[in-house]
Scaffold this active site. Structure first.
Site, PDB file in Angstrom:
ATOM      1  CD  GLU A  69      -1.764  -2.380   1.205  1.00  0.00           C
ATOM      2  OE1 GLU A  69      -0.768  -2.718   1.652  1.00  0.00           O
ATOM      3  OE2 GLU A  69      -2.561  -3.137   1.006  1.00  0.00           O
ATOM      4  CG  HIS A 105     -11.331  -7.953   6.067  1.00  0.00           C
ATOM      5  ND1 HIS A 105     -10.613  -8.606   6.794  1.00  0.00           N
ATOM      6  CD2 HIS A 105     -10.967  -8.114   4.881  1.00  0.00           C
ATOM      7  CE1 HIS A 105      -9.722  -9.139   5.999  1.00  0.00           C
ATOM      8  NE2 HIS A 105      -9.825  -8.636   4.895  1.00  0.00           N
TER       9      HIS A 105
END
Ligand SMILES: Cc1ncc(C[n+]2csc(CCOP(=O)(O)OP(=O)(O)O)c2C)c(N)n1
Length: 666
Positions: A405, A472
């Protein structure tokens, strides 16, 4: 001239003519003489911190001379030679170090923390490593434009321990980006010697692990640096690829002047002092009659005069007179929203389809827009938002990324520096933590620091109610609404999502675009089939009432609607913020002044969330109109749990109705 060895430095002219040999010398002398002057000024308290590159000049000079002026260089804190060789007027450099307006950051950042598009230099941020990924982005732009340019980026050996280094090398390798990664191995990272920094023999060996060609170059030999980099740059321009160079050199002064060199063994210092890149080169040139004493005196006098004249200009410049409006106006690049209305033909689609359609139409609109993310190409992304994009736009513009990322956020920044647009899909907004540093420190601060905008949208699939557990399900907008320089958008409906995504991509500033996964496939709406946009900073009032103001966004909007639909007697204004930064305080205040009561519903846990700030804003601006304390309703102060029963208890949804009713009765 034949091969000559001086203090273990092998000088070989490699067919360079005398003019070039002298140019290399003078280019090294200049930063050395500037530094010597700066050290005096530092002792006199006339400049702040100084990071010395004395003893390392050959690297910055050799690399910069080998590149074309149109090729970007990303230097570090000891690379004054990059700036002087690109011929930045010295008064501007001195102004920068003194925090004057003539510098490159209007006094907002110090030392070498600046870039300049005029000289194709992109300066560092303190965190060191992000430079490397930004170089990847510039190189990607060059690769896509097929302009045969190479990008050079510097790091110290200490910086190679950061994750950014590994991510950037891996991305450059997988995408075969034309980057020259230059490690200046100068023996120490602050006080840490190399044997406590890494365990391999040579850092150049790391290239092998990434499938990258690597070389070791004597960093104290300017001829070797220049000729080898020249040849490599030429070869990379023809055959784009990353190359890793380890320059062996030594840091002759403290990390910065205040930190000293007590921890460096005396013998080591003496050994390297003998290898001074300027003294040895000078005596080599003298021995061979390339440099006469008169020429040298003349050179030094010229440089001395230039330093003197420019210092005078810098010292005579007034200190900055702070202007609040200027400061606030420079946080974002100015962007004037121009409405583009959609067509009258609409189609009922889900939130997920609206985002996909919006993204696709922006890809059609902007040829220079690149999308990057994990599994977004053939696979279409984990939420299938980019399904079919590769077929339409090709793999150059729809790029699967490795799991890194940070490097991809940095690459997006680099694309922006090179004049392109980027959208990055975070696979889940939870994973933004792995790219947090470049977002909040690089993208957010860049325009304020040196007027370099970050034309980047980061798509953030977020939110709970999906039984997906602590990693999540988070809705982490508060991490970003707190950071000046970022815009934060959080739509709750397909129509808003499509139009706001279009604006996010039009807007040259960094935008965090939150997409609630729980709404992706559950919320449908009629949406214009063609491209349209919607303004940032405008909330939408979904219900009009007199008794209370409900302020919310994202999934909260649908929780509130459920309560209002089931309880027709509740007479409330319902405000869907849509945009959290900028925030539509006007709509909030107007409503609260009308109803006298406000309840703010947020999915995130309570403390430090945006509801707290909205509550404060209401107290500060609408106090006389309030008939009750402002109420915040949020999720509980735990991580978000997995089991449905626990998650239901966690989420604010279950508590909202009671809180609303009790505030109504206050
Ligand atoms: C992320 C981060 N951690 C720590 C620091 C503090 N710091 C600044 S420079 C430096 C040493 C860097 O060493 P190296 O990369 O070898 O470069 P050098 O200073 O030797 O040229 C450290 C520890 C920092 N700026 N950023």
């Amino acid at each position: 001239m034949s091969l000559i060895i001086k203090n273990n430095i092998e000088f070989n002219t490699n067919n360079l003519d005398n003019e070039m040999l002298l140019k290399l010398y003078k280019s090294m002398l200049k930063p050395r003489m500037i530094e010597e002057k700066m050290l005096i000024l530092l002792r006199q308290g006339k400049i702040s911190k100084w990071f010395s590159g004395i003893g390392q000049e050959a690297i910055a000079i050799g690399v910069t001379m080998a590149l074309d002026k149109e090729e970007y260089i990303l230097p570090m804190h000891r690379n004054l030679g990059v700036f002087t060789t690109r011929e930045i007027p010295l008064n501007r450099l001195f102004g920068q170090w003194q925090g004057k307006a003539s510098g490159f950051t209007k006094g907002r950042d110090r030392s070498f923390h600046f870039g300049t598009q005029d000289y194709k230099i992109v300066g560092m941020i303190s965190h060191l490593g992000p430079q490397l990924g930004v170089a990847d982005g510039i190189a990607l732009a060059n690769l896509l434009k097929k302009n045969n340019k190479v990008t050079a980026v510097f790091t110290g050996e200490g910086g190679t321990s950061e994750g950014d280094f590994h991510e950037a090398l891996n991305v450059a390798s997988v995408w075969q980006l034309p980057v020259l990664f230059c490690i200046e191995n100068n023996g120490y990272g602050l006080s840490t010697p190399t044997n406590e920094q890494y365990y391999c023999k040579d850092l150049a060996d790391r290239g092998k692990g990434y499938g990258i060609e690597s070389h070791i170059i004597d960093g104290n030999n300017v001829i070797e640096v220049y000729t080898e980099i020249n040849a490599l740059a030429e070869s990379i321009r023809k055959n784009p690829r990353p190359v890793l160079i380890e320059f062996k050199t030594f840091r002759m002064r403290g990390h910065e002047e205040a930190s000293g060199t007590k921890y460096v063994p005396k013998e080591l210092m003496e050994e390297w002092a003998k290898k001074d890149p300027i003294e040895n080169y000078q005596s080599y040139l003298r021995d061979h009659g390339v440099l006469t004493e008169e020429e040298e005196v003349k050179m030094k006098e010229e440089i001395m005069q230039e330093i003197h004249d420019n210092l005078e200009i810098a010292f005579n410049e007034e200190f900055i007179d702070p202007n609040l409006t200027d400061e606030l106006n420079d946080v974002y690049k100015s962007f004037v929203y121009q409405q583009i209305k959609g067509n009258n033909i609409t189609k009922e689609i889900r939130l997920v389809d609206a985002i996909s359609e919006g993204l696709k139409q922006s890809m059609q609109r902007y040829d220079d827009l690149v999308i990057m993310g994990q599994d977004i190409a053939e696979y279409g992304g984990v939420f299938k938002i980019t399904e079919g994009f590769v077929e339409e736009f090709g793999k150059n513009r729809v790029r699967n990324t490795p799991i890194c990322e940070s490097a991809i956020v940095e690459t997006a920044m680099g694309l922006s520096i090179a004049g392109m647009k980027a959208v990055m899909e975070m696979q889940f907004s939870d994973f933004v933590t792995s790219g947090f540093n470049p977002i909040v420190n690089y993208l957010a601060k860049s325009h304020y620091r040196w007027s370099q905008h970050a034309d980047v949208v980061i798509r953030m699939p977020c939110g709970g109610g999906v039984s997906a557990g602590p990693f999540h399900s988070q809705t982490n907008e508060a991490w970003f609404t707190k950071t000046p320089g970022l815009k934060v958008i959080y739509p709750a409906f397909p129509y808003d999502a499509k139009g706001l995504l279009a604006t996010a991509i039009e807007d040259p500033n960094p935008v965090l675009f939150f997409e609630h996964k729980g709404l992706y496939r559950s919320i449908r709406q009629d949406v214009p089939t063609e491209y349209y946009n919607l303004p940032f900073g405008k909330a939408s009032t979904l219900r009009n009432g007199e008794a209370i103001t409900i302020i919310t966004y994202g999934a909260g909007v649908h929780w509130a609607l459920e309560v209002l639909n089931d309880n027709a007697n509740i007479n409330a204004d319902l405000i869907d913020l849509r945009s959290l930064q900028p925030l539509d305080t006007k709509t909030i205040y107007a409503s609260v002044k009308k109803t006298g009561k406000a309840i703010i519903l947020q999915e995130d846990s309570l403390f430090g969330g945006i509801s707290s700030d909205i509550s404060s804003l209401i107290m500060e601006n609408c106090f006389e109109y309030l008939d009750a304390p402002v109420k915040r309703v949020a999720s509980i102060e735990t991580p978000i749990p997995f089991a449905t029963q626990l998650e239901n208890q966690y989420l604010a949804k279950g508590r909202f109705k009671n809180e609303l009713l009790s505030l109504l009765q206050y």
